[in-house]
Design a protein around this motif. Structure first.
Motif, PDB file in Angstrom:
ATOM      1  N   GLY A 157       0.857  -1.173   0.000  1.00 30.69           N
ATOM      2  CA  GLY A 157       0.000   0.000   0.000  1.00 30.69           C
ATOM      3  C   GLY A 157       0.897   1.228   0.000  1.00 30.69           C
ATOM      4  N   VAL A 158       0.975   1.925  -1.142  1.00 29.59           N
ATOM      5  CA  VAL A 158       1.840   3.100  -1.235  1.00 29.59           C
ATOM      6  C   VAL A 158       1.011   4.352  -0.971  1.00 29.59           C
ATOM      7  N   LEU A 159       1.437   5.144   0.009  1.00 29.15           N
ATOM      8  CA  LEU A 159       0.768   6.397   0.369  1.00 29.15           C
ATOM      9  C   LEU A 159       1.625   7.564  -0.076  1.00 29.15           C
ATOM     10  N   ASP A 160       0.969   8.646  -0.512  1.00 24.99           N
ATOM     11  CA  ASP A 160       1.755   9.855  -0.792  1.00 24.99           C
ATOM     12  C   ASP A 160       1.726  10.764   0.441  1.00 24.99           C
ATOM     13  N   ASP A 161       2.316  11.944   0.321  1.00 25.64           N
ATOM     14  CA  ASP A 161       2.410  12.838   1.487  1.00 25.64           C
ATOM     15  C   ASP A 161       1.043  13.329   1.961  1.00 25.64           C
ATOM     16  N   ASP A 162       0.027  13.206   1.095  1.00 22.20           N
ATOM     17  CA  ASP A 162      -1.322  13.623   1.483  1.00 22.20           C
ATOM     18  C   ASP A 162      -2.188  12.445   1.926  1.00 22.20           C
ATOM     19  N   ASP A 163      -1.537  11.295   2.185  1.00 21.44           N
ATOM     20  CA  ASP A 163      -2.240  10.092   2.645  1.00 21.44           C
ATOM     21  C   ASP A 163      -3.187   9.526   1.591  1.00 21.44           C
ATOM     22  N   ARG A 164      -2.891   9.832   0.314  1.00 17.45           N
ATOM     23  CA  ARG A 164      -3.650   9.188  -0.759  1.00 17.45           C
ATOM     24  C   ARG A 164      -3.013   7.824  -1.049  1.00 17.45           C
ATOM     25  N   LEU A 165      -3.845   6.880  -1.519  1.00 18.23           N
ATOM     26  CA  LEU A 165      -3.379   5.516  -1.783  1.00 18.23           C
ATOM     27  C   LEU A 165      -3.235   5.296  -3.286  1.00 18.23           C
ATOM     28  N   PHE A 166      -2.147   4.615  -3.685  1.00 23.99           N
ATOM     29  CA  PHE A 166      -1.959   4.336  -5.109  1.00 23.99           C
ATOM     30  C   PHE A 166      -2.696   3.057  -5.478  1.00 23.99           C
ATOM     31  N   LEU A 167      -3.652   3.180  -6.376  1.00 27.39           N
ATOM     32  CA  LEU A 167      -4.401   2.023  -6.876  1.00 27.39           C
ATOM     33  C   LEU A 167      -4.174   1.909  -8.371  1.00 27.39           C
ATOM     34  N   ALA A 168      -4.102   0.668  -8.854  1.00 26.35           N
ATOM     35  CA  ALA A 168      -3.825   0.466 -10.276  1.00 26.35           C
ATOM     36  C   ALA A 168      -4.665  -0.672 -10.823  1.00 26.35           C
ATOM     37  N   HIS A 169      -4.835  -0.627 -12.145  1.00 32.51           N
ATOM     38  CA  HIS A 169      -5.648  -1.617 -12.854  1.00 32.51           C
ATOM     39  C   HIS A 169      -4.739  -2.407 -13.790  1.00 32.51           C
ATOM     40  N   GLN A 170      -4.708  -3.735 -13.577  1.00 34.46           N
ATOM     41  CA  GLN A 170      -3.895  -4.567 -14.464  1.00 34.46           C
ATOM     42  C   GLN A 170      -4.620  -4.798 -15.781  1.00 34.46           C
ATOM     43  N   THR A 171      -3.839  -4.845 -16.844  1.00 33.78           N
ATOM     44  CA  THR A 171      -4.383  -4.985 -18.189  1.00 33.78           C
ATOM     45  C   THR A 171      -5.306  -6.192 -18.306  1.00 33.78           C
ATOM     46  N   SER A 172      -4.991  -7.267 -17.568  1.00 33.19           N
ATOM     47  CA  SER A 172      -5.755  -8.514 -17.706  1.00 33.19           C
ATOM     48  C   SER A 172      -7.043  -8.524 -16.876  1.00 33.19           C
ATOM     49  N   TRP A 173      -7.284  -7.498 -16.068  1.00 31.35           N
ATOM     50  CA  TRP A 173      -8.434  -7.528 -15.160  1.00 31.35           C
ATOM     51  C   TRP A 173      -9.715  -7.035 -15.824  1.00 31.35           C
ATOM     52  N   GLY A 246      -3.314   3.749 -13.406  1.00 33.17           N
ATOM     53  CA  GLY A 246      -3.062   3.768 -11.970  1.00 33.17           C
ATOM     54  C   GLY A 246      -2.951   5.209 -11.507  1.00 33.17           C
ATOM     55  N   GLY A 247      -3.160   5.422 -10.216  1.00 31.02           N
ATOM     56  CA  GLY A 247      -3.045   6.784  -9.716  1.00 31.02           C
ATOM     57  C   GLY A 247      -3.345   6.864  -8.232  1.00 31.02           C
ATOM     58  N   TRP A 248      -3.230   8.096  -7.715  1.00 30.01           N
ATOM     59  CA  TRP A 248      -3.429   8.345  -6.283  1.00 30.01           C
ATOM     60  C   TRP A 248      -4.888   8.638  -6.008  1.00 30.01           C
ATOM     61  N   PHE A 249      -5.442   7.982  -4.992  1.00 34.27           N
ATOM     62  CA  PHE A 249      -6.853   8.139  -4.653  1.00 34.27           C
ATOM     63  C   PHE A 249      -6.991   8.667  -3.228  1.00 34.27           C
ATOM     64  N   THR A 250      -7.905   9.628  -3.049  1.00 32.74           N
ATOM     65  CA  THR A 250      -8.299  10.017  -1.692  1.00 32.74           C
ATOM     66  C   THR A 250      -9.360   9.033  -1.202  1.00 32.74           C
ATOM     67  N   ARG A 251      -9.604   9.027   0.103  1.00 31.76           N
ATOM     68  CA  ARG A 251     -10.657   8.156   0.637  1.00 31.76           C
ATOM     69  C   ARG A 251     -12.016   8.529   0.054  1.00 31.76           C
TER      70      ARG A 251
END
Ligand code: ZN
Length: 307
Positions: A157-173, A246-251
């Protein structure tokens, strides 16, 4: 929301509920266990679905070496056997059982998958016979003993300085499905090194702090997921090979998009869901509180040496 988080992860943090019974894996003990009317067999089909209602059936007929002896739960001996069809079968993703049964399912899936690939000795090519209740294979030609393999993988779970979480979509999903970043550890690599490499290669994310959280078996077919939380930056350009976006998401973004169905997160029972759910309630550990950094500094001061 993904239901009740954590409940199915507990078994991996504690004293095992499945006693693998290493002292009773000789043929006589296994035959006696097989003949005990209280013993049970967990059936698994070729799609990794396991039997449910009933979860296990009584042992019957002759024991054969392709039936794995998993061990004991509360004194009951459990075996696992592959079958072609299972009308009432379930996937662990769809219907995680309780903690003890989850450990039985994971052991069964792992060892039965290994049986299918372990037909010949990888050293000399000789045929093998299974031993130790299906948890080792002996080569008939060179007598080497082989054991089930586990492939370590990292998930973070990768967080940035603003506590956003990095979520990504795999090509096969399937469309809208997303999760945290993950990848396999390569030969001669530490889990932490693999983590830095994977997030950089796939998502262009650089990590400034990494902290280990725990592990979970994921026998599809034979992974051990090593979970981390990390602080990261970058991530503006995914590789478009393994990851489609993929990108950073807020709650707030995660809640809004899961509610409207344009974001589908992992189901309960997976370590990915545990990481994401912990972040959603603001309880992921702080990546910078990695105790080794402080201990290493003190070791250098005390010994005057680096290692
Ligand atoms: Zn051999």
């Amino acid at each position: 929301m993904t239901g009740t988080p954590f409940v199915n992860m507990h078994p991996w943090d504690q004293v095992p509920l499945l006693d693998r019974d290493g002292a009773h894996r000789d043929p006589e003990s296994i035959a006696a266990a097989w003949g005990d009317e209280r013993s049970r067999v967990l059936l698994v089909d070729r799609s990794s679905r396991f039997g449910i209602a009933p979860f296990g059936i009584p042992t019957q007929g002759e024991y054969d070496e392709h039936t794995a002896y998993l061990g004991r739960v509360d004194g009951t001996c459990w075996f696992a056997r592959r079958v072609d069809e299972l009308p009432t079968g379930r996937m662990i993703r769809d219907e995680p059982p309780d903690a003890a049964n989850t450990q039985l399912v994971m052991a069964a899936l792992a060892v039965l998958a290994w049986h299918e690939s372990m037909t010949h000795c990888p050293v000399c090519g000789g045929t093998v016979r299974l031993a130790s209740g299906g948890f080792s294979a002996l080569c008939r030609e060179c007598n080497r003993e082989h054991f089930p393999r586990t492939d370590p993988a990292v998930i973070v779970g990768v967080l940035d300085d603003d506590d956003r979480l990095f979520l990504a979509h795999q090509t096969s999903w399937a469309q809208w499905r997303a999760s945290v970043l993950a990848g396999f550890v390569e030969a001669g690599e530490s889990a932490e090194n693999a983590l830095h490499r994977e997030v950089s290669e796939e998502a262009g994310v650089r990590l400034s702090a990494v902290r280990y959280l725990g592990s979970q078996p994921w026998p599809f077919p034979r992974s051990l997921m090593l979970a981390f939380v990390a602080r990261g930056y970058g991530g503006h350009e995914v590789d478009h090979a393994e990851l489609q976006w993929g990108g950073w998401f807020t709650r707030e973004e995660v809640e809004a998009r899961t509610a409207e169905g344009t974001l589908v997160l992992p189901g309960i029972g997976s370590v990915a869901a545990r990481i994401i759910d912990a972040w959603r309630i603001g309880r992921l550990p702080v990546p910078e509180e990695n105790y080794w950094a402080d201990i290493d500094a003190e070791l250098v001061v005390r010994t005057g040496e680096r290692f």
